[in-house]
Design a protein around this motif. Sequence first.
Motif, PDB file in Angstrom:
ATOM      1  N   ALA A  70       0.824  -1.208   0.000  1.00  0.00           N
ATOM      2  CA  ALA A  70       0.000   0.000   0.000  1.00  0.00           C
ATOM      3  C   ALA A  70       0.859   1.259   0.000  1.00  0.00           C
ATOM      4  N   LEU A  71       1.977   1.241   0.730  1.00  0.00           N
ATOM      5  CA  LEU A  71       2.881   2.390   0.744  1.00  0.00           C
ATOM      6  C   LEU A  71       3.535   2.596  -0.623  1.00  0.00           C
ATOM      7  N   ASN A  73       2.333   1.715  -3.539  1.00  0.00           N
ATOM      8  CA  ASN A  73       1.321   2.233  -4.458  1.00  0.00           C
ATOM      9  C   ASN A  73       0.890   3.638  -4.087  1.00  0.00           C
ATOM     10  N   GLY A  74       0.985   3.998  -2.804  1.00  0.00           N
ATOM     11  CA  GLY A  74       0.694   5.366  -2.426  1.00  0.00           C
ATOM     12  C   GLY A  74       1.658   6.341  -3.087  1.00  0.00           C
ATOM     13  N   VAL A 154      -5.484   3.165  -5.720  1.00  0.00           N
ATOM     14  CA  VAL A 154      -4.867   4.458  -5.439  1.00  0.00           C
ATOM     15  C   VAL A 154      -5.030   5.401  -6.624  1.00  0.00           C
ATOM     16  N   LEU A 196      -5.500  10.546  -1.130  1.00  0.00           N
ATOM     17  CA  LEU A 196      -4.368   9.621  -1.089  1.00  0.00           C
ATOM     18  C   LEU A 196      -4.509   8.653   0.075  1.00  0.00           C
ATOM     19  N   LEU A 197      -4.961   9.154   1.205  1.00  0.00           N
ATOM     20  CA  LEU A 197      -5.167   8.302   2.367  1.00  0.00           C
ATOM     21  C   LEU A 197      -6.290   7.305   2.121  1.00  0.00           C
ATOM     22  N   PHE A 200      -4.906   4.632  -0.108  1.00  0.00           N
ATOM     23  CA  PHE A 200      -4.036   3.776   0.691  1.00  0.00           C
ATOM     24  C   PHE A 200      -4.858   2.779   1.510  1.00  0.00           C
TER      25      PHE A 200
END
Length: 290
Positions: A70-71, A73-74, A154, A196-197, A200
């Motif tokens: 996830a990070l 792809n963030g 994302v 963005l959050l 994520f």
Amino acid sequence: MAAKTHRVLPGFGLALGYTLVYLSLLILLPLGGMVLKASELGFGQIIDIALSERSLAAFRVTFGASLIAALINGFFGLIVAWILVRYPFPGKRFVDALVDLPFALPTAVAGITLATLYAGNGWLGRYIEPLGFKVAYTPWGIVVALTFITLPFVVRTLQPVIEDIETEVEEAAASLGASRWQTFVKVIFPAIFPALLTGFALAFARAVGEYGSVIFIAGNLPLISEITPLLIISKLEQYDVLGATALAVVMLGLSFILLLAVNVLQWWTANRHKNNEPLEVTAAKAGGVA
């Protein structure tokens, strides 16, 4: 005499009733049945199952790999969404369609493809393994698979938000002396951070429950590269229904806590941004004008 307002959809009461029934049949009843089944073990036995060495290792692999994916792809999802929105280039429609490929591709096919690609004799594996970087049949293979399937969450979450940010705001900040980095940090990023959050959180939630694309590339070694969904399946195959249900309940609880924390942070950032000054004022401040 006031004209009667006609609505296409039914009134609030009827619509709310449909909503509650629909959600109850699809979500509340299955989850409630799972919790009820796990309650046959008792709280102490559930904790013992969850804290066993194999279960803890599976939790670490599952949530750790999901967080890393996830990070990743963030960061890269933001770049992809920005490029797709702000820059015209040849083949843009094709690239935009590629983003949705993980949605359409069966996860098992994705897993087999990635395993073939990164295996020791694969197109990429044959070159990177001699360098000491083994991907297939390791936890890193899990990260690769989860990164592949969660990228669209994302990108598609960020795209409409970036489209709503007018380019004139960036031009105003630049004309007032702000550098590109100052414009991004002080003007762009605060506006897109809630989206963005959200992306994520969606990517993380999707990765936690992934199964099909992971089992073909993970190696599935207990204590090393075994994910929790696979451990649950293993217990079911051994007719340990209560043990599998207990793990599922624990995983549900952990996922709910993490998603609740992310949603609270998202709500806080969204309200904070809503109460801030308009983007034009922020752009002026970024350029050094109070």
